[in-house]
Design a protein around this motif. Sequence first.
Motif, mmCIF file in Angstrom:
data_model
loop_
_atom_site.group_PDB
_atom_site.id
_atom_site.type_symbol
_atom_site.label_atom_id
_atom_site.label_comp_id
_atom_site.label_asym_id
_atom_site.label_seq_id
_atom_site.Cartn_x
_atom_site.Cartn_y
_atom_site.Cartn_z
ATOM 1 N N LEU A 318 0.774 -1.168 -0.053
ATOM 2 C CA LEU A 318 0.085 0.006 -0.042
ATOM 3 C C LEU A 318 1.031 1.216 -0.015
ATOM 4 C CD1 LEU A 318 -3.074 -0.992 2.561
ATOM 5 C CD2 LEU A 318 -2.883 -1.361 0.194
ATOM 6 N N THR A 333 -8.433 1.316 -0.494
ATOM 7 C CA THR A 333 -8.173 0.235 0.051
ATOM 8 C C THR A 333 -9.197 -0.797 -0.118
ATOM 9 O OG1 THR A 333 -6.299 1.153 1.526
ATOM 10 C CG2 THR A 333 -7.160 -1.093 1.849
ATOM 11 N N LEU A 388 -4.172 -7.495 1.371
ATOM 12 C CA LEU A 388 -5.502 -7.304 1.797
ATOM 13 C C LEU A 388 -6.478 -8.292 2.079
ATOM 14 C CD1 LEU A 388 -6.042 -4.442 -1.091
ATOM 15 C CD2 LEU A 388 -5.287 -4.155 1.215
#
Length: 392
Positions: A318, A333, A388
């Motif tokens: 990220l 996100t 994620l």
Amino acid sequence: MATVGPRERVSQGVLLPAESAEAIRAHLPSVADDVVAAIIAEIPGYEDDLGGRMGSTIRTAVQMALGGFLSLASGRRGSDPRTPTAPAVEGAYALGRGEARSGRSTAALLSAYRIGARVSWREMSGVAVASGLDAAQTASFAELVFAYIDELSASSVAGHDDELATAGRAREQLRERLARHLLDEAPAETVTLAAEEAGWAPPSTLTALVVPSPQVRPVLSALPPGTLAVTDVAGLDDAAVLLVPDCHGSARSTTLGRVADRGVVAGPARPWTDVRRSVDRARRAHALGLGGDTEEHLEQLVLTADPEALADLRARALAPLADLKPAAVEKLTATLRSWLLHQGRREDVAADLFVHPQTVRYRLQQLRELYGEDLEDPATVLRLVIALGALP
């Protein structure tokens, strides 16, 4: 001179005239033989045991018990003929323990006592009446004989119960020691010997369950009888570990279904000597707050296996979002995660996030600007999926 009644004679420790007592005592060996013969004839399973040494022991016990009764009933001062002497009580207690060790129930034992009382009374009363015992004395004699036998049978039942309890505690201790050896990954020969000493037949597999402490007893009652238990495991102050035999294949869903509402966490089935692997997984799932079958949480368990490495991976994946405001990072996100999981289907992403498809399109454009061609790179995509995938 006032006549002394039967009950008054009992209170004085005398019921039977000496001649009646001696006549009955002379017949005790044949009475004992008749008792044994009747028990063999009427109770299945006693034929072999009472035909050998056990039969001799029972004959001796009958003679001792009834001989003691006769002594009390014929004049032992201060004694109550309804209460057996210590040797008779101890003999009956030992008999009960022996019956438990032989695997027989109290039902068989009490049946034997009832038969013994019936045959003994039939034989002794006949001799007593023939020796001159009157009707009132005979009635009191009958009452006291059966009260005496009741006391002996109660002592045998107590011995039977105590033997079962003692054997049960010893078996539990041996099985807990076996379970601890398995948790400690003791050498194979140590574990095998412990299983033999505990009388525990090794299964193909064992499955570890982490069970909340208040639920241990109800869960155990729903599991196979060969289940092992350790109730005080280091690091599990609020739970115990149960090791369930052969909880794999179709049996797994059935077994776990019985305890589904008990807060149980189930590890995978593993070869019984390698159950520590199952314990470790169940404990880690418990620590993460994951309930039920760990087979349904494999992704989460894999992704959280190394929390520090996962945090580093997420930070690297990220990094292009690092300079954005927190609110923007959160939205992008969530969009990126949904886009990856739904394989780029914009309508599905919009439904997942409860936003308009146009909003998804706008956010994806932002992400492409931030990541550039990296969003088409398989290595980057893999890194993002792993980073994620563990997010709620």
